[in-house]
Design a protein around this motif. Structure first.
Motif, PDB file in Angstrom:
ATOM      1  N   GLY A 175      -1.568  19.943  12.787  1.00  0.00           N
ATOM      2  CA  GLY A 175      -0.473  20.188  13.708  1.00  0.00           C
ATOM      3  C   GLY A 175      -0.470  21.606  14.247  1.00  0.00           C
ATOM      4  O   GLY A 175      -0.854  22.556  13.553  1.00  0.00           O
ATOM      5  N   GLU A 176       0.010  21.769  15.487  1.00  0.00           N
ATOM      6  CA  GLU A 176      -0.050  23.064  16.155  1.00  0.00           C
ATOM      7  C   GLU A 176       0.779  24.137  15.442  1.00  0.00           C
ATOM      8  O   GLU A 176       0.500  25.333  15.579  1.00  0.00           O
ATOM      9  CB  GLU A 176       0.428  22.941  17.607  1.00  0.00           C
ATOM     10  N   ASN A 177       1.771  23.735  14.661  1.00  0.00           N
ATOM     11  CA  ASN A 177       2.581  24.727  13.955  1.00  0.00           C
ATOM     12  C   ASN A 177       1.896  25.296  12.722  1.00  0.00           C
ATOM     13  O   ASN A 177       2.521  26.011  11.936  1.00  0.00           O
ATOM     14  CB  ASN A 177       3.942  24.139  13.586  1.00  0.00           C
ATOM     15  N   ILE A 178       0.623  25.022  12.572  1.00  0.00           N
ATOM     16  CA  ILE A 178      -0.182  25.736  11.588  1.00  0.00           C
ATOM     17  C   ILE A 178      -0.050  27.241  11.809  1.00  0.00           C
ATOM     18  O   ILE A 178      -0.105  28.035  10.863  1.00  0.00           O
ATOM     19  CB  ILE A 178      -1.678  25.311  11.680  1.00  0.00           C
ATOM     20  N   THR A 179       0.178  27.643  13.041  1.00  0.00           N
ATOM     21  CA  THR A 179       0.303  29.079  13.337  1.00  0.00           C
ATOM     22  C   THR A 179       1.513  29.684  12.640  1.00  0.00           C
ATOM     23  O   THR A 179       1.474  30.844  12.213  1.00  0.00           O
ATOM     24  CB  THR A 179       0.396  29.312  14.846  1.00  0.00           C
ATOM     25  N   ILE A 180       2.592  28.911  12.511  1.00  0.00           N
ATOM     26  CA  ILE A 180       3.780  29.386  11.787  1.00  0.00           C
ATOM     27  C   ILE A 180       3.463  29.540  10.310  1.00  0.00           C
ATOM     28  O   ILE A 180       3.829  30.537   9.671  1.00  0.00           O
ATOM     29  CB  ILE A 180       4.959  28.414  11.998  1.00  0.00           C
ATOM     30  N   VAL A 181       2.767  28.550   9.763  1.00  0.00           N
ATOM     31  CA  VAL A 181       2.382  28.607   8.353  1.00  0.00           C
ATOM     32  C   VAL A 181       1.457  29.795   8.112  1.00  0.00           C
ATOM     33  O   VAL A 181       1.602  30.523   7.121  1.00  0.00           O
ATOM     34  CB  VAL A 181       1.708  27.291   7.930  1.00  0.00           C
ATOM     35  N   GLN A 182       0.495  29.986   8.997  1.00  0.00           N
ATOM     36  CA  GLN A 182      -0.434  31.102   8.847  1.00  0.00           C
ATOM     37  C   GLN A 182       0.286  32.447   8.911  1.00  0.00           C
ATOM     38  O   GLN A 182      -0.025  33.366   8.148  1.00  0.00           O
ATOM     39  CB  GLN A 182      -1.519  31.031   9.923  1.00  0.00           C
ATOM     40  N   ASP A 183       1.256  32.548   9.803  1.00  0.00           N
ATOM     41  CA  ASP A 183       2.000  33.806   9.917  1.00  0.00           C
ATOM     42  C   ASP A 183       2.844  34.046   8.672  1.00  0.00           C
ATOM     43  O   ASP A 183       2.860  35.143   8.120  1.00  0.00           O
ATOM     44  CB  ASP A 183       2.888  33.779  11.168  1.00  0.00           C
ATOM     45  N   THR A 184       3.523  32.987   8.204  1.00  0.00           N
ATOM     46  CA  THR A 184       4.384  33.117   7.026  1.00  0.00           C
ATOM     47  C   THR A 184       3.586  33.490   5.792  1.00  0.00           C
ATOM     48  O   THR A 184       3.909  34.457   5.077  1.00  0.00           O
ATOM     49  CB  THR A 184       5.135  31.793   6.766  1.00  0.00           C
ATOM     50  N   PHE A 185       2.522  32.735   5.517  1.00  0.00           N
ATOM     51  CA  PHE A 185       1.775  32.965   4.288  1.00  0.00           C
ATOM     52  C   PHE A 185       0.749  34.084   4.441  1.00  0.00           C
ATOM     53  O   PHE A 185       0.284  34.629   3.433  1.00  0.00           O
ATOM     54  CB  PHE A 185       1.139  31.667   3.807  1.00  0.00           C
ATOM     55  N   GLY A 186       0.402  34.439   5.667  1.00  0.00           N
ATOM     56  CA  GLY A 186      -0.401  35.631   5.857  1.00  0.00           C
ATOM     57  C   GLY A 186       0.328  36.858   5.341  1.00  0.00           C
ATOM     58  O   GLY A 186      -0.287  37.777   4.773  1.00  0.00           O
ATOM     59  N   LYS A 187       1.658  36.856   5.493  1.00  0.00           N
ATOM     60  CA  LYS A 187       2.468  37.955   4.961  1.00  0.00           C
ATOM     61  C   LYS A 187       2.617  37.842   3.448  1.00  0.00           C
ATOM     62  O   LYS A 187       2.525  38.838   2.727  1.00  0.00           O
ATOM     63  CB  LYS A 187       3.839  37.947   5.633  1.00  0.00           C
ATOM     64  N   VAL A 188       2.848  36.624   2.954  1.00  0.00           N
ATOM     65  CA  VAL A 188       3.008  36.430   1.504  1.00  0.00           C
ATOM     66  C   VAL A 188       1.778  36.921   0.758  1.00  0.00           C
ATOM     67  O   VAL A 188       1.896  37.586  -0.285  1.00  0.00           O
ATOM     68  CB  VAL A 188       3.278  34.945   1.184  1.00  0.00           C
TER      69      VAL A 188
END
Length: 297
Positions: free
Chosen positions: A104-117
């Protein structure tokens, strides 16, 4: 998208072969177009011995053996979402069998969130470019001559998609078997009210639509199962059967989630799966490491 304008065709009945992984209670699928040798692979598993940090591909090799034995042509590798309980084997399967990798295209949200984590550096791309296809709500694609489509079903994670192929729908972690209820909604980016509304999209599909789960835990000691129908979920799901209101569901889900531990493999899974199944880059010594964020999850 609403159920009324989706390209639903339950007269098309793909052959679905399931592969259960007892270590993570995950079910992966090979979905064959009934009119050709084309197939898609949904939610594959890469094996990990977390205590030793050793990876292997026994689960994926079972899929490869099946695809090869049946003479199938792999056109798609589908991830229903960024899994927090198992590592994806998609790159390994793609190398061996080909196919396009989609999420899904909202992988970018997940990547941004967990990129910070996980304190990933600027070299970690947060645009979903690790995948071949980023599905939008209602996107269609084909497996052989079979038209398939994706429905955005967030709530468990922002990137969750349900994939419908003929009379079969692959719901990821949105739903469990009727006696298992529904997925948790307390991960970063999750939302119980959003999950309820997503489930209603799935339950608006035809009642005889086959539904295939990504996980099953054998509630009350029953045998592992992974296939049900929309009608069965609407009548019997312990969390969201017909008549359960959004407010009732949110109260139940929020209370239940507060009692749950984090999945045992969430730390390695997220780091790998947000990279489309690739491992983090090697350090200057040529070694690969996973990070353990302290007091972040």
């Amino acid at each position: 998208m609403t159920a009324s304008n989706l390209p639903v065709d339950t007269s098309v009945k793909p052959e679905v072969t399931a592969f259960f992984d007892p270590q993570t209670n995950t079910i992966s699928y090979v979905v064959k177009d009934p009119a050709s040798k084309a197939c898609a692979i949904v939610d594959s598993v890469m094996d990990i011995d977390y205590a030793s940090g050793r990876l292997s591909h026994a689960s994926a090799d079972r899929i490869i053996e099946h695809v090869t034995r049946e003479g199938l042509s792999t056109e798609w590798l589908i991830e229903t979402h960024v899994h927090a309980d198992h590592l994806s084997a998609a790159p390994y399967l793609q190398e061996k069998l080909g196919g396009k990798l989609g999420i899904g295209e909202n992988i970018t949200i997940v990547q941004d969130t967990f990129g910070k984590v996980f304190n990933e550096g600027t070299e970690f791309q947060r645009d979903g470019s690790q995948f071949d296809k980023l599905f939008k709500d209602g996107d269609t694609y084909t497996v052989g001559g079979m038209t398939c489509f994706a429905i955005h079903t967030p709530g468990h994670t922002p990137a969750c998609m349900t994939h419908v192929m003929g009379d079969a729908a692959f719901v990821g972690d949105t739903l469990f078997m009727p006696d298992g209820g529904t997925a948790r909604a307390d991960f970063p980016g999750g939302d119980a009210a959003e999950l309820y509304r997503s489930i209603q999209k799935v339950l608006a599909l035809p009642r005889d639509m086959r539904l295939f789960m990504c996980h099953d835990y054998g509630p009350n000691g029953r045998d592992i199962r992974w296939e049900t129908t929309v009608g069965d979920e609407r009548e019997h799901n312990i969390h969201v059967r017909d008549g359960v209101t959004e407010a009732e569901f949110v109260a139940m889900r929020t209370g239940r989630d507060a009692t749950l531990d984090m999945p045992k493999l969430i730390i390695p899974s997220i780091q790998v799966n947000m990279r489309a199944g690739q491992l983090p880059p090697k350090d200057e010594s040529g070694k690969t490491f996973l990070k353990v964020p302290i007091n972040e999850l």
